[in-house]
Design a protein around this motif. Structure first.
Motif, mmCIF file in Angstrom:
data_model
loop_
_atom_site.group_PDB
_atom_site.id
_atom_site.type_symbol
_atom_site.label_atom_id
_atom_site.label_comp_id
_atom_site.label_asym_id
_atom_site.label_seq_id
_atom_site.Cartn_x
_atom_site.Cartn_y
_atom_site.Cartn_z
ATOM 1 N N ILE A 56 4.983 8.428 -2.505
ATOM 2 C CA ILE A 56 3.824 8.999 -1.805
ATOM 3 C C ILE A 56 2.673 8.008 -1.803
ATOM 4 C CG2 ILE A 56 2.132 10.870 -1.766
ATOM 5 C CD1 ILE A 56 4.211 12.550 -3.328
ATOM 6 N N ILE A 57 2.332 7.482 -2.991
ATOM 7 C CA ILE A 57 1.180 6.576 -3.102
ATOM 8 C C ILE A 57 1.407 5.309 -2.289
ATOM 9 C CG2 ILE A 57 -0.206 5.216 -4.706
ATOM 10 C CD1 ILE A 57 0.403 7.316 -6.842
ATOM 11 N N ILE A 58 2.605 4.727 -2.374
ATOM 12 C CA ILE A 58 2.894 3.499 -1.626
ATOM 13 C C ILE A 58 2.811 3.739 -0.125
ATOM 14 C CG2 ILE A 58 4.725 1.846 -1.075
ATOM 15 C CD1 ILE A 58 5.605 2.040 -4.005
ATOM 16 N N ASN A 59 3.359 4.861 0.345
ATOM 17 C CA ASN A 59 3.279 5.173 1.782
ATOM 18 C C ASN A 59 1.829 5.286 2.243
ATOM 19 O OD1 ASN A 59 6.015 5.151 2.168
ATOM 20 N ND2 ASN A 59 6.246 7.362 2.350
ATOM 21 N N LEU A 60 1.006 5.975 1.455
ATOM 22 C CA LEU A 60 -0.399 6.149 1.824
ATOM 23 C C LEU A 60 -1.150 4.819 1.778
ATOM 24 C CD1 LEU A 60 -1.306 9.521 0.060
ATOM 25 C CD2 LEU A 60 -0.745 9.140 2.464
ATOM 26 N N LEU A 61 -0.882 3.987 0.758
ATOM 27 C CA LEU A 61 -1.535 2.682 0.677
ATOM 28 C C LEU A 61 -1.114 1.783 1.830
ATOM 29 C CD1 LEU A 61 -1.333 1.919 -3.165
ATOM 30 C CD2 LEU A 61 -3.397 2.403 -1.835
ATOM 31 N N ASN A 62 0.184 1.736 2.117
ATOM 32 C CA ASN A 62 0.667 0.911 3.223
ATOM 33 C C ASN A 62 0.084 1.360 4.554
ATOM 34 O OD1 ASN A 62 2.246 -0.784 1.662
ATOM 35 N ND2 ASN A 62 4.085 0.474 1.860
ATOM 36 N N ASN A 63 -0.014 2.673 4.733
ATOM 37 C CA ASN A 63 -0.569 3.210 5.976
ATOM 38 C C ASN A 63 -2.038 2.831 6.113
ATOM 39 O OD1 ASN A 63 0.219 5.040 8.268
ATOM 40 N ND2 ASN A 63 -1.611 6.117 7.561
ATOM 41 N N ALA A 64 -2.801 2.932 5.013
ATOM 42 C CA ALA A 64 -4.222 2.575 5.048
ATOM 43 C C ALA A 64 -4.399 1.082 5.295
ATOM 44 C CB ALA A 64 -4.895 2.991 3.743
ATOM 45 N N ILE A 65 -3.604 0.253 4.627
ATOM 46 C CA ILE A 65 -3.711 -1.201 4.788
ATOM 47 C C ILE A 65 -3.350 -1.614 6.212
ATOM 48 C CG2 ILE A 65 -2.675 -3.391 4.068
ATOM 49 C CD1 ILE A 65 -2.408 -2.141 1.252
ATOM 50 N N LYS A 66 -2.363 -0.941 6.797
ATOM 51 C CA LYS A 66 -1.925 -1.290 8.148
ATOM 52 C C LYS A 66 -3.037 -1.099 9.168
ATOM 53 C CE LYS A 66 1.033 1.464 10.128
ATOM 54 N NZ LYS A 66 2.303 2.145 10.472
ATOM 55 N N PHE A 67 -3.879 -0.074 8.961
ATOM 56 C CA PHE A 67 -4.924 0.229 9.949
ATOM 57 C C PHE A 67 -6.299 -0.299 9.534
ATOM 58 C CE2 PHE A 67 -1.667 3.361 10.941
ATOM 59 C CZ PHE A 67 -1.647 3.312 12.333
ATOM 60 N N THR A 68 -6.376 -1.023 8.446
ATOM 61 C CA THR A 68 -7.670 -1.538 7.982
ATOM 62 C C THR A 68 -7.610 -3.062 7.923
ATOM 63 O OG1 THR A 68 -7.925 0.452 6.618
ATOM 64 C CG2 THR A 68 -9.419 -1.389 6.184
ATOM 65 N N ASP A 69 -8.409 -3.727 8.757
ATOM 66 C CA ASP A 69 -8.408 -5.194 8.809
ATOM 67 C C ASP A 69 -9.397 -5.801 7.820
ATOM 68 O OD1 ASP A 69 -6.458 -5.267 10.816
ATOM 69 O OD2 ASP A 69 -7.960 -4.922 12.366
ATOM 70 N N LYS A 70 -10.482 -5.081 7.549
ATOM 71 C CA LYS A 70 -11.456 -5.597 6.589
ATOM 72 C C LYS A 70 -12.134 -4.432 5.878
ATOM 73 C CE LYS A 70 -15.166 -5.976 10.042
ATOM 74 N NZ LYS A 70 -16.177 -6.868 10.647
ATOM 75 N N GLY A 71 -12.663 -4.755 4.708
ATOM 76 C CA GLY A 71 -13.308 -3.709 3.918
ATOM 77 C C GLY A 71 -12.483 -3.416 2.682
ATOM 78 N N THR A 72 -12.248 -2.154 2.413
ATOM 79 C CA THR A 72 -11.524 -1.767 1.204
ATOM 80 C C THR A 72 -10.541 -0.635 1.462
ATOM 81 O OG1 THR A 72 -13.246 -0.179 0.587
ATOM 82 C CG2 THR A 72 -13.436 -2.418 -0.324
ATOM 83 N N VAL A 73 -9.505 -0.628 0.649
ATOM 84 C CA VAL A 73 -8.580 0.499 0.545
ATOM 85 C C VAL A 73 -8.564 0.881 -0.932
ATOM 86 C CG1 VAL A 73 -6.189 1.263 0.682
ATOM 87 C CG2 VAL A 73 -7.156 -0.115 2.523
#
Length: 319
Positions: free
Chosen positions: A222-239
Motif C-alpha cells: 500500500i505505502i509503496i503504491n501510494l509513494l510511487n503514485n505521488a512521485i510519478k505526478f510530482t516533478d518538484k517539491g516534496t512527497v
C-alpha cells in the motif's frame, strides 16, 4: 305457607325467595326449590344446540378467513421481498457482467499497448540494427525495457487483484516497527527516484515509538503504491509519508506538492484502470489494489479534500 316439608325434604317457592331477597345459593344443598323458571337452554334445548353450532361455525369461519387473509398477505410480502432480491441479484449480475466486460476490454487495451511497443521496437532492432546509431540503439532498447516493465507490472497487478477478490490471500500478521518501516521505504524510494533532483521524499512521525500487528507485505505494498503514485505526478517539491497514532487505529498519509486531484474525480481514482493523466505510464490498477488491501486489513482509504497544495492520500488500519 311458602315453606313446605315433604318426606323430610325442605322445599322453597322460588318467587317467594325472590320476594324475600334470599339467594338460593345460601340454602341447604338438599333444599328443593319449586316453581323455578326454566332458562332458555332448558326451555328450548334444540334451538340452543342449533344456535351454539351456528356460533361455533361462524367463529371458525372468521378464524379461517382471518388466517387465510394473513397467510395471503404474508405470501404476498414474501413474494415482493423475493422479487426485490431477484431484481437486486439480476442487477448485481448485470453489473458484474458489465464490469467483467469492461475489465477484459481495458486489459486487452492495456496489454496490447506495451506489447505492440515491444514487438515494434524489437523488429526495428532486428531489421535495422546496422542502420541505427549507438544513441538510437540505446533509446530504442530503453523503450523496449520500459514497456516490458510496464507489462510485467500490469500482470502482477492483475494477479494481485485476482487473489484479493478471490479471498485466496494468506495473511501473516506480525508486530511491525512502523517508524523503521517508514524510514526504510522512504529511503528506498528516494534512491529509486534520485533522477528527480528537485523532488524530496520525506518521512514524518510525531512519535518516538509506534508499532502495530498486521501483514507486513501488504502494508508495504500500500505505502509503496501510494509513494510511487505521488512521485510519478510530482516533478518538484516534496512527497511526505506520515505515520501517526489515531483513535484506535494507525493513520498513514502520503502528501505531495503535485498538481492535485479535482474534487469531482477524487472518488474515480480508486476505480480500475482510471488514469487522470493518460500520458503518464501506469496500469490504472494501483489505487484500486490499495483500496482492496486496506479494506482486507480492516481499514479504509480516502483522499483528503481539504488539502489544496497537491494531493494527500490517507488510510487507516486497526492497531
Amino acid at each position: 305457607q311458602h315453606i313446605i316439608s315433604v318426606d323430610n325434604v325442605t322445599a322453597f317457592d322460588y318467587s317467594q325467595l325472590r320476594t324475600w331477597n334470599i339467594s338460593p345459593s345460601i340454602l341447604p344443598k338438599d333444599a328443593d326449590i319449586r316453581n323455578k323458571p326454566h332458562n332458555f337452554y332448558e326451555s328450548h334445548p334444540q334451538l340452543t344446540i342449533i344456535f351454539t353450532s351456528i356460533t361455533v361455525i361462524l367463529i371458525l369461519s372468521v378464524a379461517f378467513f382471518t388466517f387465510h387473509i394473513f397467510q395471503n398477505r404474508r405470501n404476498m410480502r414474501r413474494q415482493k421481498e423475493m422479487m426485490v432480491q431477484l431484481a437486486a441479484a439480476k442487477e448485481k449480475a448485470e453489473e458484474a457482467n458489465r464490469l467483467k466486460s469492461n475489465f477484459l476490454a481495458n486489459m486487452s487495451h492495456e496489454v496490447r499497448t506495451p506489447l505492440n511497443a515491444i514487438v515494434g521496437f524489437a523488429n526495428i532492432l532486428i531489421e535495422q540494427r546496422n542502420e541505427l546509431s549507438e544513441t538510437e540503439f540505446k533509446e530504442i532498447s530503453t523503450l523496449v525495457n520500459q514497456n516490458a516493465d510496464l507489462l510485467v507490472k500490469l500482470i502482477n497487478d492483475v494477479l494481485d487483484l485476482s487473489r484479493i477478490e478471490s479471498r485466496s490471500v494468506q495473511m501473516t500478521p506480525e508486530d511491525i516497527d512502523l517508524i523503521d518501516l517508514g524510514r526504510s521505504l522512504v529511503n528506498t524510494e528516494s534512491l529509486n527516484n534520485s533522477r528527480k533532483a528537485n523532488l524530496k521524499v520525506l518521512f514524518d512521525c510525531p512519535h518516538e515509538e509506534l508499532s502495530c500487528v498486521t501483514d507486513r507485505r501488504y502494508l508495504q505494498q500500500i505505502i509503496i503504491n501510494l509513494l510511487n503514485n505521488a512521485i510519478k505526478f510530482t516533478d518538484k517539491g516534496t512527497v511526505t509519508l506520515r505515520i501517526e497514532q489515531g483513535d484506535d487505529c494507525i493513520r498513514f498519509s502520503v502528501t505531495d506538492t503535485g498538481p492535485g486531484i479535482p474534487t469531482d474525480k477524487q472518488k474515480q481514482v480508486f476505480q480500475r484502470f482510471e488514469q487522470l493523466d493518460n500520458f503518464k505510464q501506469g496500469t490504472g490498477l494501483g489505487l484500486s489494489i490499495c483500496q482492496s488491501i486496506v479494506e482486507m486489513l480492516g481499514g479504509r482509504i480516502w483522499i483528503d479534500p481539504e488539502y489544496i497544495y497537491g494531493a494527500r492520500f490517507v488510510f487507516t488500519i486497526p492497531q
